[in-house]
Design an enzyme around this catalytic site. Structure first.
Site, PDB file in Angstrom:
ATOM      1  N   LYS A 164      81.878  13.948 -26.232  1.00  0.00           N
ATOM      2  CA  LYS A 164      82.564  13.690 -27.504  1.00  0.00           C
ATOM      3  C   LYS A 164      81.618  13.263 -28.622  1.00  0.00           C
ATOM      4  CE  LYS A 164      84.292   9.214 -25.821  1.00  0.00           C
ATOM      5  NZ  LYS A 164      83.873   9.480 -24.411  1.00  0.00           N
ATOM      6  N   GLU A 219      73.596  29.043 -27.794  1.00  0.00           N
ATOM      7  CA  GLU A 219      73.973  27.665 -28.127  1.00  0.00           C
ATOM      8  C   GLU A 219      72.805  26.959 -28.782  1.00  0.00           C
ATOM      9  OE1 GLU A 219      75.238  25.166 -24.922  1.00  0.00           O
ATOM     10  OE2 GLU A 219      76.402  26.757 -23.982  1.00  0.00           O
ATOM     11  N   GLU A 251      75.296  28.588 -17.923  1.00  0.00           N
ATOM     12  CA  GLU A 251      74.044  27.923 -17.542  1.00  0.00           C
ATOM     13  C   GLU A 251      73.915  27.741 -16.025  1.00  0.00           C
ATOM     14  OE1 GLU A 251      73.488  24.313 -19.807  1.00  0.00           O
ATOM     15  OE2 GLU A 251      72.728  25.433 -21.505  1.00  0.00           O
ATOM     16  N   CYS A 273      74.752  27.381   3.570  1.00  0.00           N
ATOM     17  CA  CYS A 273      73.517  27.919   2.979  1.00  0.00           C
ATOM     18  C   CYS A 273      72.453  28.102   4.061  1.00  0.00           C
ATOM     19  CB  CYS A 273      73.005  26.999   1.872  1.00  0.00           C
ATOM     20  SG  CYS A 273      74.013  27.088   0.376  1.00  0.00           S
ATOM     21  N   CYS A 328      71.584  24.112  -3.157  1.00  0.00           N
ATOM     22  CA  CYS A 328      72.508  23.520  -2.198  1.00  0.00           C
ATOM     23  C   CYS A 328      71.849  23.686  -0.823  1.00  0.00           C
ATOM     24  CB  CYS A 328      73.850  24.241  -2.244  1.00  0.00           C
ATOM     25  SG  CYS A 328      74.950  23.730  -0.905  1.00  0.00           S
ATOM     26  N   ARG A 340      81.001  18.865 -13.561  1.00  0.00           N
ATOM     27  CA  ARG A 340      81.153  20.325 -13.603  1.00  0.00           C
ATOM     28  C   ARG A 340      80.092  20.940 -12.702  1.00  0.00           C
ATOM     29  NH1 ARG A 340      78.864  21.916 -19.728  1.00  0.00           N
ATOM     30  NH2 ARG A 340      76.869  20.880 -19.458  1.00  0.00           N
ATOM     31  N   CYS A 372      73.473  22.947   2.252  1.00  0.00           N
ATOM     32  CA  CYS A 372      74.525  22.721   3.246  1.00  0.00           C
ATOM     33  C   CYS A 372      74.370  23.668   4.445  1.00  0.00           C
ATOM     34  CB  CYS A 372      75.894  22.894   2.593  1.00  0.00           C
ATOM     35  SG  CYS A 372      76.328  24.610   2.266  1.00  0.00           S
TER      36      CYS A 372
HETATM   37  C1  GLA Z   1      74.727  23.199 -22.522  1.00  0.00           C
HETATM   38  C2  GLA Z   1      76.067  23.680 -22.019  1.00  0.00           C
HETATM   39  C3  GLA Z   1      77.199  23.319 -22.926  1.00  0.00           C
HETATM   40  C4  GLA Z   1      77.070  21.891 -23.402  1.00  0.00           C
HETATM   41  C5  GLA Z   1      75.738  21.745 -24.088  1.00  0.00           C
HETATM   42  C6  GLA Z   1      75.515  20.358 -24.655  1.00  0.00           C
HETATM   43  O1  GLA Z   1      74.121  24.079 -23.369  1.00  0.00           O
HETATM   44  O2  GLA Z   1      76.078  25.067 -21.812  1.00  0.00           O
HETATM   45  O3  GLA Z   1      78.398  23.469 -22.200  1.00  0.00           O
HETATM   46  O4  GLA Z   1      77.166  21.026 -22.323  1.00  0.00           O
HETATM   47  O5  GLA Z   1      74.723  21.966 -23.155  1.00  0.00           O
HETATM   48  O6  GLA Z   1      74.284  20.261 -25.316  1.00  0.00           O
END
Ligand code: GLA
Ligand code: GLA
Length: 667
Positions: free
Chosen positions: A356, A307, A150, A163, A158, A111, A160
């Site tokens: 997971k 989070e 995040e 940039c 980057c 990602r 490249c």
């Molecule tokens: C970060 C990300 C989430 C996930 C958590 C896992 O906070 O924002 O998408 O990957 O870590 O701890």
């Protein structure tokens, strides 16, 4: 209050319904109700499902998700879904993939595989953001916008060619002429002079140290490139929904992004906190420190814990679960320190994919589990805290946290490796242990509300910051400056003539040299026989007007000052030529810190964290027992209703291991 739509502590987590068949969604709604969930972050990684082919948008599934949420009184922090581009973007636009310092392109398949200056990424992200805003602007579930995710977490730089070209534009706006750039970057050194703009490159892998001013500017440029992405999305969202607050999730002291700048672009600060349950107390104190930083970014405005893990994560070498009661305790720690939201990653533990084995609010084993029952009881319990919403933590002490100085300090070729956060933490811990609240401020910020401001290390000092410090002390403030400060200007060029430059008169001294990591170095306080170890640093100081409070007692700098106090204007300026050990803090505390009226929320007892949140007319004392045994806490002047039990308390209160109490006092 963060949004009038949801006048309660936010409670919920990342919700990824696209990972599950629709019949599971009904079950989700039932369980969310049971768990007291009122807000979920939806669609953070949904781009490929929302736009499976370029320009072909599929929203019907998200319509159904949002309708279901609304029917069940759960609000959405709706994501712009731009954090993980679909595979087709890399195929159509390979140049949208970021490139590292060694010229290697990252691949899709994880990602965050986008270059922040990629035109294709920016266009597609803007288009998707606009369509989401257009479609859901009036949806009853929409309470908050969650921009991207995040920023910079996996790819903060980057290098490249795209940039590189943008960097040159950025430089020419900053320096106007090549001559200026050569001067400010000090390119007379090692034959680094530039004769044409297109000779300038990002700091890619070179045979030895790159030009430090070039590296520093590249950090600034990357920070601004990522921030520009966030601002672009925020602008689109605000056009469609001016009343819906926007946020993105920060990562505490994350080095590549200057969150003081970022906070200006957002309506509310939110962050992700993942202390290691195996690393207490260190990790728990770090979380407290980062909560305080997050609270400080927008001048004390409540933030959201966006989070945390319900139990274990998946990304450490060993992923410890949170023991019973710890998730609740750490959630209250966030609220105590200024959070108006307690959220998790993620709602339902994934069945597939890299995460997971990361815990979910709903574990693989289902709802008849310890984790779900702790989640559900916390969700119900937090409903008792409506009165705390919007309350502030009032601090009289501030620590100076400057990303720019940190970037410069932590580059290579220094007298020794110095870690800014470690220095901040060192100071922070001394106050944390005493239950004295601390804010974080920028060197050029407004310090008027603080009695005491400490800059543990301020390697880079701008002329504006120096003026700010001078004015603060002159007006009666008390300022403490640590060693290796006032060394360079904003281009990492050394000030000539002794340190701390621009502040020598305020501090009443001048530093002429230093000794990092001195062996067996000790210092002594006046009238105290014990020798205090000083193993991190020695600045060799020549005193002008400052009074010497402590001296080094060994090596060739024996007799030279270790700690000084200078009267300047109506205030005081202290200089610490070495790392202040806790015994010095105790000495300072018993002296003028008390005189300054700086008092703990409650006298400290080991492992009992005490924080006060207040608003006009109401005060709430949070008590957290981090010890593994019951503790009796003397409430002192505090008496009134304890919010969680509903009972009236006074005198003393008993806290279970991991126990929490919140005592209200009417002012
Ligand atoms: C970060 C990300 C989430 C996930 C958590 C896992 O906070 O924002 O998408 O990957 O870590 O701890
Ligand atoms: C070598 C190089 C010099 C200088 C010194 C620094 O000797 O030849 O240019 O870099 O190292 O120690």
């Amino acid at each position: 209050m963060i949004t009038a739509k949801l006048p309660h502590i936010f409670y919920g987590g990342d919700y990824n319904p696209e990972q599950w068949p629709e019949d599971v969604w009904r079950d989700d709604m039932r369980l969310m109700r049971e768990a007291g969930v009122n807000l979920v972050s939806v669609g953070i990684f949904s781009w490929a499902k929302l736009e499976p082919r370029p320009g072909q948008y599929v929203f019907d599934w998200l319509d159904r998700v949002l309708d279901l949420l609304a029917e069940n009184d759960v609000f959405a922090a709706l994501a712009t879904a731009t954090a993980s581009p679909p595979a087709w973007l890399a195929k159509l636009h390979p140049e949208s993939l970021p490139q590292d310092a060694e010229g290697r392109r990252y691949s899709p398949g994880g990602r965050q595989h986008y270059c922040p200056n990629s035109a294709a990424y920016k266009e597609r992200a803007a288009e998707l953001t606009g369509r989401l805003a257009q479609r859901y602007k009036a949806h009853p579930a929409l309470a908050l916008w969650h921009i991207n995710n995040e920023y910079g977490c996996h790819v903060s730089e980057c290098l490249c060619d795209v940039c590189a070209a943008r960097f040159r534009q950025w430089l020419s706006a900053r320096y106007k002429t090549l001559e200026q750039l050569n001067e400010r970057w000090g390119t007379a050194f090692w034959s680094q002079r530039y004769d044409a703009w297109d000779e300038i490159l990002p700091p890619r892998k070179a045979p030895t140290f790159c030009n430090p001013a070039q590296q520093l500017d590249y950090k600034r440029f990357m920070n601004e490139s990522l921030l520009a992405l966030c601002r672009a999305e925020a602008e689109i969202l605000r056009k469609h929904t001016p009343k819906v607050p926007v946020t993105t999730n920060f990562m505490g002291f994350f080095k590549p992004l200057d969150y003081f700048q970022w906070a200006q672009a957002l309506d509310v600060v939110a962050w992700d906190s993942y202390p290691d349950p195996d690393g207490v107390p260190e990790e728990r104190i770090h979380a407290a420190c980062a909560h305080d930083l997050m609270r400080s970014l927008k001048g004390g405005q409540p933030f959201v814990l966006m989070e945390q893990a319900p139990s274990q994560v998946n990304w450490r070498a060993v992923n410890a679960p949170k023991r019973p009661g710890v998730m609740r305790l750490w959630s209250y720690q966030a609220v105590a320190r200024g959070a108006d939201g307690v959220m998790f990653f993620q709602w339902r533990a994934s069945k597939a994919g890299a995460e997971k084995f990361h815990s979910g609010m709903v574990p693989h084993a289902g709802k008849q589990t310890r984790v779900f029952s702790e989640i559900a009881s916390l969700g119900q319990e937090l409903k008792k805290l409506d009165a705390v919403l919007g309350c502030r933590v009032e601090a009289k002490v501030a620590l100076v946290c400057d990303w720019q100085s940190r970037w410069a300090l932590e580059q290579d070729s220094k007298p020794a490796r110095l870690d800014t956060v470690r220095h901040l933490r060192y100071c922070y811990d001394l106050f944390y242990e005493q239950n004295i609240p601390v804010d974080f401020v920028q060197p050029e910020g407004d310090w008027a509300q603080y009695k005491l401001v400490i800059a543990p290390v301020l390697y880079m000092l701008t002329a504006r910051a120096a003026e700010n410090i001078r004015a603060y002390v002159n007006a009666g403030g008390c300022f403490v400056l640590g060693y290796f400060s006032g060394i360079v200007d904003e281009n990492d060029q050394v000030y000539i003539g002794g340190y701390p430059a621009l502040l020598k008169d305020v501090m009443g001294l001048s530093v002429e040299e230093w000794r990092p990591h001195p062996e067996k170095c000790v210092a002594q306080l006046p009238g105290r026989p014990e020798e205090i170890p000083c193993s991190t640093w020695v600045d060799v100081v020549n005193v002008k007007s400052a009074q010497v409070s402590a001296v080094f007692a060994s090596d060739y700098f024996a007799g030279k000052p270790a700690l000084t106090i200078n009267e300047y204007g109506k205030g005081k300026a202290l200089y610490a030529a070495t790392l202040l050990e806790p015994s010095w803090m105790a000495w300072l505390m018993s002296g003028f810190i008390e005189q300054l009226g700086i008092r703990p929320a409650l006298p400290a007892a080991r492992g009992i964290e005490a924080v006060v949140r207040s608003k006009p007319g109401r005060q709430f004392l949070f008590l957290l027992n981090h010890n593994q045994k019951p503790e009796t806490v003397d409430l002192g002047p505090w008496s009134g209703k304890e919010l969680l039990s509903g009972k009236t308390v006074q005198g003393r209160i008993m806290l279970e291991p991991n126990g929490v109490a919140i005592v209200e006092r009417k002012k």
